[in-house]
Design an enzyme around this catalytic site. Structure first.
Site, mmCIF file in Angstrom:
data_model
loop_
_atom_site.group_PDB
_atom_site.id
_atom_site.type_symbol
_atom_site.label_atom_id
_atom_site.label_comp_id
_atom_site.label_asym_id
_atom_site.label_seq_id
_atom_site.Cartn_x
_atom_site.Cartn_y
_atom_site.Cartn_z
ATOM 1 N N GLU A 85 0.873 -1.230 0.173
ATOM 2 C CA GLU A 85 0.062 -0.152 0.008
ATOM 3 C C GLU A 85 0.802 1.350 0.087
ATOM 4 O O GLU A 85 0.618 2.370 -0.589
ATOM 5 C CB GLU A 85 -1.020 -0.007 1.183
ATOM 6 C CG GLU A 85 -2.191 -0.943 0.950
ATOM 7 C CD GLU A 85 -1.837 -2.491 1.249
ATOM 8 O OE1 GLU A 85 -0.540 -2.756 1.860
ATOM 9 O OE2 GLU A 85 -2.523 -3.457 0.838
ATOM 10 N N HIS A 130 -11.826 -5.968 7.867
ATOM 11 C CA HIS A 130 -12.444 -5.650 6.346
ATOM 12 C C HIS A 130 -13.642 -4.815 6.621
ATOM 13 O O HIS A 130 -14.646 -4.887 6.087
ATOM 14 C CB HIS A 130 -12.873 -6.997 5.756
ATOM 15 C CG HIS A 130 -11.635 -7.670 5.402
ATOM 16 N ND1 HIS A 130 -10.800 -8.794 6.316
ATOM 17 C CD2 HIS A 130 -10.902 -8.031 3.996
ATOM 18 C CE1 HIS A 130 -10.225 -9.112 5.510
ATOM 19 N NE2 HIS A 130 -10.219 -8.932 4.436
#
Lengths: 326, 372
Positions: free
Chosen positions: A60, A129
């Site tokens: 990321e 999540h």
């Protein structure tokens, strides 16, 4: 006009931007052939080729870091972070670099990067999540933070973000990505929804309810229930958290005299605290009841019991009762 | 360590070597090494006198700066420097006055408008020198992304990114080299290995045999070069940049040098490293070595050397005289350059600060010192 869900509107906005502006590129983990784990870039690589839509290594900070370099050199990168929960390795790049480039260089350099990322619970994703981390980013000067709640706004705001000169963190409410009840007609081609403007989702007179993203349908559901009890809720979909449409917030609360703020993120130091403080500082004389926040609990996000964690219409109605009975 | 002669034998770089430096170029390199050292020492003096708050000395590393900058092509390349590359700025043609304005954080500090600590330079001209930040290694993926954009736009340049040995431990180094290897991006990673990351020596930074060898696993060839040999650095960086421009992909260059001074003006290296080590490296001083070479070639004598030193000193002192009396940037600048457009909220906060000053006068809190 075709009826689109939110995820289809994201896809449509990306394709529209890429057709209209050769500088736009989109990349991240699995965005290429697979079209993204949620399908946001479905068929984008097939139409625009691997040079403009590509898979990256699983990093990321590399995704956002390279996006910054691309933007410095004139591209309009859309960097996808697969789940908002995985944005933290890129936090330094976002907070130290992306947000500060214009300021620290005296305006010599800027990076108009759009970081897209699905956020929020309701998909049985557990701690990693499901998060709603918007407050980390709204607390950082130099970033624009956007969270749409409808297909029309999703496309219009994403296209606005790609036309602007600022870095934008674009949170997408994944729980309602494919909600057929929210599907609506979305224009083909280019149009924009202005950044920094709230949307009046429902007009009302007794209580102002401030919300965004996946909480907007929840609050609209509560408004239906309240109406059955003779209470009129005004639902303001903030759409852009930073810069906030303060005028719209204050105008609404001055009209109704009551305020509820709803979000999924933990209550403590959550975005609702800023809305509450704004109202307390600027419109306390209009208030007929305490400001009430309906939010996630101050715990990490649970899995099996997530429906008890996330605000629902019942909890919003409890707040309505509390405010009205003050 | 690899010298010029050895780089010429390196199969990766040999096809891209720049032509040998002319006498005139060599003298220009030497001149700018002298200017860099003069400027650098003067900044320490100013810091000790309390005239500027902070500086990052670069003594001992001038050959890395001048050698690398000499092969940089400002019209097509991009530079992502770290905070110890002052010599590159001077050699690229940044007026010393512009450096000094930033050191004083005055109203002519165009590349940070008084917002950044000294040494955090940003320039658009004469080279695309992207604003420096203090977090380490973050600029490495920026350079890779910039290089990727060059590929996509069909541009012919390369990105040059500078960092130190300590930064090779950051996630930015890892992601930057990972992405560059996969993309075959036109980027050159220049690691100035000066032996120390503040107080941490290289053997505590990595167990790797070298920093250059780290490139291999990323598919990025690595080269070690004598960082105190200006011509060797020029050849290595110049060939790597040209290789990148011609589509050959990225290179990692480790320039082995030594930080003669402290990490910064706030650091006393005598607390953690042996004086003998410094003396040893002073024997390999890049200026002295180049003087010997130039002397042997009949290009430099002691009166020319003194003349260059005098001129460099006059140049720096004139820049200090110009920069020191200037006020800081206007107060309103606090609220500018946050986003492209000033938000109503910032307009309000600006008005609040102005009103506060009208009522109470200027801030009475003491000036900060770094470190406290």
């Amino acid at each position: 006009m075709p009826k689109l869900t939110i995820i289809a509107a994201v896809n449509n906005a990306i394709a529209t931007a890429m057709r209209n502006d050769p500088r736009v590129v989109v990349f991240g983990e699995d965005v290429g052939k697979k079209g993204g784990v949620f399908g946001a870039t479905d068929k984008i690589q097939a139409e625009f080729g691997e040079a403009r839509c590509f898979d990256t290594p699983l990093s990321e900070d590399g995704i956002v870091g390279t996006a910054i370099g691309m933007a410095l050199n004139g591209l309009r990168p859309i960097a996808e972070i697969q789940f908002q929960d995985f944005i933290y390795p890129a936090f330094d790049q976002i907070v130290s670099e992306l947000a500060k480039m214009r300021y620290r260089s005296g305006g010599q350099y800027a990076c108009p990067v759009v970081v897209r990322t699905p956020y929020g619970g309701g998909i049985r994703g557990g701690l990693y999540h499901s998060q709603s981390a918007e407050a980390y980013f709204t607390h950082t000067p130099g970033l624009v933070t956007v969270i749409p709640s409808t297909p029309y706004d999703t496309k219009g705001l994403l296209l606005s973000a790609l036309q602007g000169e600022d870095p934008v963190i674009f949170f997408e409410p994944k729980r309602i990505y494919r909600d057929p009840a929210l599907a609506e007609e979305v224009p083909e081609g280019m149009y924009t929804v202005p950044i920094g403007k709230a949307r009046l989702a429902r007009e009302g007179s007794h209580i102002s309810v401030f919300c965004y993203g996946a909480m907007v349908p929840v609050c609209l559901q509560a408004a239906e229930q309240a109406e059955a009890k003779g209470i009129s809720l005004e639902v303001l979909d903030l759409r852009t958290l930073c810069p906030l449409d303060e005028a719209a917030v204050l105008a609404s609360v001055r009209k109704t005299g009551r305020a509820i703020v709803v979000h999924e993120a933990p209550k403590f130091c959550g975005y609702g605290a800023e809305i509450s403080a704004l109202i307390a500082e600027e419109a306390v004389d209009s208030l007929e009841a305490p400001i009430v926040r309906v939010a996630g609990f101050d715990t990490p996000f649970p899995n099996a019991l997530e429906n008890y964690y996330m605000p629902d219409a019942r909890r919003v109605m409890d707040a309505v009762d509390r405010v009205m009975s003050f | 360590m690899t010298t010029s002669a050895e780089i010429a034998q390196n199969p990766l770089l040999a096809p891209f070597l720049p032509p040998p430096a002319s006498d005139e170029e060599c003298l220009r390199f030497y001149r700018d090494m002298v200017r860099t050292r003069t400027y650098d020492r003067q900044m320490i003096v100013l810091q000790r006198q309390g005239k500027i708050g902070f500086t990052i000395p670069c003594e001992g590393e001038e050959a890395c700066h001048i050698g690398a900058a000499s092969t940089f092509r400002p019209e097509i390349d991009w530079l992502f420097p770290s905070y110890r590359q002052q010599g590159m700025a001077l050699h690229l043609g940044v007026p010393v006055e512009d450096l000094v304005h930033q050191m004083f954080n005055n109203e002519k500090d165009a590349g940070s408008r008084g917002r950044q600590m000294p040494v955090h330079f940003s320039f658009v001209k004469p080279a695309r020198w992207v604003s420096i930040s203090s977090p380490l290694g973050t600029q490495i993926p920026h350079a890779v992304g910039c290089a990727r954009a060059m590929q996509m736009k069909g541009e012919k340049g390369a990105a040059l990114v500078c960092f130190g040995d300590g930064s090779t431990s950051t996630s930015g180094f890892h992601s930057g080299l990972t992405f560059a290897g996969v993309w075959k991006a036109p980027v050159v990673f220049l690691c100035d290995n000066n032996g120390w990351a503040i107080s941490v020596p290289t053997h505590k930074q990595t167990a790797s045999a070298s920093f250059a060898v780290k490139g291999r696993a990323y598919g990025v060839p690595g080269v070690v070069v004598d960082g105190n040999d200006v011509l060797a650095v020029r050849d290595a960086v110049g060939a790597a940049l040209e290789r990148a421009r011609q589509g050959g992909g990225p290179t990692l260059i480790e320039a082995v040098t030594y930080r003669i001074g402290g990490h910064s003006s706030s650091d006393d290296p005598r607390r953690y490293r042996p004086e003998g080590e410094v003396l040893q490296w002073q024997q390999r001083d890049p200026l002295a070595r180049f003087e010997t070479l130039l002397g042997e070639r009949g290009l430099l004598n002691s009166s020319m050397k003194k003349d260059l030193e005098d001129r460099a000193r006059d140049e720096v002192l004139a820049a200090v005289d110009a920069a020191a009396p200037l006020p800081p940037p206007p107060l309103d600048s606090i609220f500018e350059d946050v986003l492209a457009q000033q938000t109503p909220r910032l307009v309000r906060q600006r008005a609040e600060l102005r009103s506060e000053l009208e009522r109470h006068g200027r801030s009475t809190s003491a000036d900060g010192a770094f470190p406290l």
